[in-house]
Design a protein around this motif. Structure first.
Motif, short mmCIF file in Angstrom:
data_model
loop_
_atom_site.label_atom_id
_atom_site.label_comp_id
_atom_site.label_asym_id
_atom_site.label_seq_id
_atom_site.Cartn_x
_atom_site.Cartn_y
_atom_site.Cartn_z
N SER A 11 6.67 -15.70 11.48
CA SER A 11 7.63 -14.69 11.03
C SER A 11 8.68 -14.47 12.10
CB SER A 11 6.91 -13.38 10.73
OG SER A 11 5.97 -13.54 9.69
N GLN A 13 12.96 -12.84 12.73
CA GLN A 13 14.09 -12.10 12.18
C GLN A 13 15.24 -13.06 11.89
OE1 GLN A 13 14.90 -8.89 14.98
NE2 GLN A 13 13.63 -7.52 13.74
N ALA A 14 16.10 -12.64 11.02
CA ALA A 14 17.28 -13.45 10.68
C ALA A 14 18.05 -13.79 11.96
CB ALA A 14 18.17 -12.70 9.70
N LYS A 90 17.73 -17.70 7.93
CA LYS A 90 18.18 -16.69 6.99
C LYS A 90 17.00 -16.25 6.14
CE LYS A 90 22.59 -19.14 6.57
NZ LYS A 90 23.54 -19.79 5.62
N PRO A 91 17.06 -15.05 5.56
CA PRO A 91 15.96 -14.62 4.68
C PRO A 91 15.69 -15.61 3.55
CG PRO A 91 17.32 -12.75 5.26
CD PRO A 91 18.01 -13.97 5.81
N THR A 94 12.92 -18.28 3.72
CA THR A 94 11.51 -17.92 3.57
C THR A 94 10.85 -18.78 2.50
OG1 THR A 94 11.86 -15.64 4.30
CG2 THR A 94 9.93 -16.07 2.93
N THR A 123 8.50 -17.01 7.31
CA THR A 123 9.01 -15.77 6.76
C THR A 123 10.14 -15.26 7.65
OG1 THR A 123 6.83 -15.21 5.86
CG2 THR A 123 8.45 -13.43 6.03
N SER A 125 12.86 -12.25 8.09
CA SER A 125 13.19 -10.89 7.67
C SER A 125 14.62 -10.55 8.06
CB SER A 125 12.22 -9.90 8.32
OG SER A 125 12.27 -10.00 9.72
N SER A 126 15.22 -9.69 7.26
CA SER A 126 16.63 -9.32 7.50
C SER A 126 16.72 -8.15 8.45
CB SER A 126 17.30 -8.97 6.18
OG SER A 126 16.61 -7.93 5.54
#
Length: 126
Positions: A11, A13-14, A90-91, A94, A123, A125-126
């Motif tokens: 996981s 972040q963007a 980017k989200p 995912t 994954t 996340s934004s």
């Protein structure tokens, strides 16, 4: 028996980066195309990238338009390990990412691939 094992998902972040690895065993992979696909929930499996050493010693690589400029597909010197360097995530990236192998040459069709790994979750996340 050919086996493919992916690793490196997680996981982020963007805007972040991940590197996926695909380790192949049980075959002579100098003549195989090893590619990456991904599948998001509720969507069809999507071609991401492919490479092949089939054409002499020429490293032939192909990337989907959605990841060009952000993802890099590379192959280890031993030719049985393939990497997917993913930058500027980017989200919409995912998905579960799969590596797949075929002796047929480079193809964007999942049906062309006989061997598949178990997949690794990415994954963003934004």
């Amino acid at each position: 028996q050919v086996q493919l094992v992916e690793s490196g998902g997680g996981s982020v972040q963007a805007g972040g980066s991940l590197t996926l690895s695909c380790a192949a065993s049980g075959g002579t992979f100098s003549t195989y195309t090893i590619s990456w696909f991904r599948q998001a929930p509720g969507k069809e499996r999507e071609f991401i990238s492919a490479n092949s050493w089939r054409y002499g010693n020429t490293y032939y690589a192909e990337l989907a338009d959605s990841v060009k400029g952000r993802f890099t597909h590379s192959r280890g010197n031993a030719k049985n390990t393939v990497y997917l360097q993913m930058n500027s995530l980017k989200p919409e990236d995912t998905a579960v990412y799969y590596c797949a192998a075929t002796q047929r040459g480079v193809s964007r069709l999942s049906s062309a691939y006989r061997y598949w790994g178990q997949g690794t979750q990415v994954t963003v996340s934004s």
